[in-house]
Write an enzyme that holds these catalytic residues in place. Structure first.
Site, PDB file in Angstrom:
ATOM      1  N   LYS A   1       0.862  -1.182   0.000  1.00 12.38           N
ATOM      2  CA  LYS A   1       0.000   0.000   0.000  1.00 12.38           C
ATOM      3  C   LYS A   1       0.895   1.227   0.000  1.00 12.38           C
ATOM      4  O   LYS A   1       1.683   1.432   0.925  1.00 12.38           O
ATOM      5  CB  LYS A   1      -0.904  -0.006   1.220  1.00 12.38           C
ATOM      6  CG  LYS A   1      -1.759   1.244   1.325  1.00 12.38           C
ATOM      7  CD  LYS A   1      -2.822   1.118   2.389  1.00 12.38           C
ATOM      8  CE  LYS A   1      -3.613   2.408   2.497  1.00 12.38           C
ATOM      9  NZ  LYS A   1      -4.659   2.316   3.519  1.00 12.38           N
TER      10      LYS A   1
ATOM     11  N   LYS B   1      -2.122  -1.533  -3.908  1.00  8.47           N
ATOM     12  CA  LYS B   1      -2.976  -0.348  -3.865  1.00  8.47           C
ATOM     13  C   LYS B   1      -2.139   0.912  -3.930  1.00  8.47           C
ATOM     14  O   LYS B   1      -1.153   0.988  -3.193  1.00  8.47           O
ATOM     15  CB  LYS B   1      -3.753  -0.401  -2.550  1.00  8.47           C
ATOM     16  CG  LYS B   1      -4.582   0.803  -2.270  1.00  8.47           C
ATOM     17  CD  LYS B   1      -5.291   0.626  -0.956  1.00  8.47           C
ATOM     18  CE  LYS B   1      -6.048   1.894  -0.654  1.00  8.47           C
ATOM     19  NZ  LYS B   1      -6.380   2.005   0.731  1.00  8.47           N
TER      20      LYS B   1
HETATM   21  C1  PBG Z   1      -7.616   3.405   5.391  1.00 11.07           C
HETATM   22  C2  PBG Z   1      -7.845   3.249   3.946  1.00 11.07           C
HETATM   23  C3  PBG Z   1      -7.602   4.185   2.923  1.00 11.07           C
HETATM   24  C4  PBG Z   1      -8.116   3.613   1.763  1.00 11.07           C
HETATM   25  C5  PBG Z   1      -8.604   2.350   2.086  1.00 11.07           C
HETATM   26  N1  PBG Z   1      -8.420   2.131   3.437  1.00 11.07           N
HETATM   27  C6  PBG Z   1      -7.063   5.571   2.942  1.00 11.07           C
HETATM   28  C7  PBG Z   1      -5.741   5.858   3.481  1.00 11.07           C
HETATM   29  O1  PBG Z   1      -4.914   4.985   3.723  1.00 11.07           O
HETATM   30  O2  PBG Z   1      -5.521   7.051   3.718  1.00 11.07           O
HETATM   31  C8  PBG Z   1      -8.126   4.301   0.431  1.00 11.07           C
HETATM   32  C9  PBG Z   1      -9.135   3.817  -0.539  1.00 11.07           C
HETATM   33  C10 PBG Z   1      -9.403   4.719  -1.678  1.00 11.07           C
HETATM   34  O3  PBG Z   1      -8.752   5.755  -1.884  1.00 11.07           O
HETATM   35  O4  PBG Z   1     -10.326   4.372  -2.422  1.00 11.07           O
HETATM   36  N2  PBG Z   1      -6.452   2.967   5.943  1.00 11.07           N
END
Ligand code: PBG
Length: 329
Positions: free
Chosen positions: A199, A253
């Site tokens: 991520k 992601k």
């Molecule tokens: C939370 C989380 C996030 C997303 C999914 N779970 C945001 C972040 O890490 O700030 C992002 C999903 C998206 O942008 O569609 N930890």
């Protein structure tokens, strides 16, 4: 014997619809879809996420209706995210452990009404913290091991409420193994873990933070735990660790800017691999389509195919409902 032109003409199999269908290497099916939906308080409430046209925050009763519809059109799994009212956010994110919080209540209601749809629950503290960080903060530092102590409880509470897949999105070191151990201790040996393994600290999450009410709240960035977009080898190490700690599947992601990572992970590890087409990717495509600059249908399906071609087994996408309906017709 010549293997080049003119004996070889690659346009030949491309020349008709039936032939193109026969030589097509990848396809999209409803089984590839995980549909993220945002849950809000109230009854019969639906309010639009302005930076994600077409996406609404739904009260639980409407989320149940959406789940019923999703099951009808063949979507196998929903990912639920809470838009937590500001007064329930706190420094330690205690609301994450409330067995009757929005997510847990929504999961029970959906499981009751639509027992055969899968439910994925995000594990991280950001929807619940007053500072919008995914972990506990002390003097500006995001604490790793102390945060894990809370995340394992959050995972068990979610599994108790009916989560089929626990998806740690927090990027703390060691959380997958700790969550596996606690789930097993609590008797949830059958609950899966889909690790947000690679991520990245991405600008593409902006609209999501609007959707869950973190935008004005977040102080600083998430670069001490989410990955540097410049890194590739590190993603493979993250995935290797998460698999060794018991992840059933892994996720990359965002999606489209990281197709190279999806391909490498799939080639190297051969485990179920998912892509998250995140909020900013959704917003870009929808905004361009709304302006008449892109044809929505074709770019949505082309983006899905890019994930499949890169090796993804499935995709978390805000277009899930639209895609399932298109495939249905
Ligand atoms: C939370 C989380 C996030 C997303 C999914 N779970 C945001 C972040 O890490 O700030 C992002 C999903 C998206 O942008 O569609 N930890």
């Amino acid at each position: 014997m010549s293997t080049g032109f003119p004996a070889t003409r690659l346009r030949r199999p491309r020349s008709t619809v039936w032939s193109r269908r026969m030589v097509s290497e990848n396809s999209v099916s409803t089984g590839d879809l995980i549909w993220p939906i945002f849950i809000r308080e109230g009854t019969n409430e639906r309010d639009p996420v302005l930076s994600m046209p077409g996406v609404d925050r739904l009260s639980i009763d409407l989320a149940v209706q959406a789940a019923k519809h999703a099951a009808t059109i063949g979507i196998p799994c929903l990912a639920l995210f809470p838009s937590t009212p500001a007064d329930l956010r706190s420094d330690f994110g205690d609301e994450a452990l409330n067995k009757d919080n929005l997510i847990n209540t929504a999961m029970r209601a959906i499981k009751d009404a639509v027992p055969d749809i899968g439910l994925l629950a995000d594990v991280a503290l950001d929807p619940y913290t007053s500072h919008g960080q995914d972990g506990l903060v002390q003097e500006g530092q995001i604490l790793n091991d102390e945060t894990i102590g809370v995340l394992v409880q959050q995972a068990v509470v979610q599994a108790n409420a009916g989560a089929d897949i626990i998806a740690p999105s927090d990027m703390m070191d060691g959380r997958v193994g700790a969550i596996r151990t606690e789930l097993d201790k609590a008797g949830h040996t059958g609950v899966q873990i889909m690790a947000y393994s690679a991520k990245y600290a991405s600008g593409f999450y902006g609209p999501f933070r609007d959707a869950v009410g973190s935008t004005g709240v977040l102080s600083g960035d998430k670069k001490t735990y989410q990955m540097d977009p410049a890194n590739r080898a590190e993603a493979l190490r993250e995935v290797a660790l998460d698999i060794s700690e018991g992840a059933d599947s892994v996720m990359i992601k965002p999606g489209m800017p990281y197709l190279d990572i999806i391909r490498e992970v799939k080639d190297k590890f051969q485990v179920p691999t998912f892509a998250y087409q995140v909020s900013g990717e959704y917003a870009m495509l929808v905004a361009a389509a709304q302006n008449g600059w892109l044809d929505r249908h074709s770019v949505v399906m082309e983006a899905m195919l890019s994930f499949k071609r890169a090796g993804a087994d499935g995709v978390l996408t805000y277009f899930a409902q639209e895609i399932a309906e298109l495939l249905d017709t």
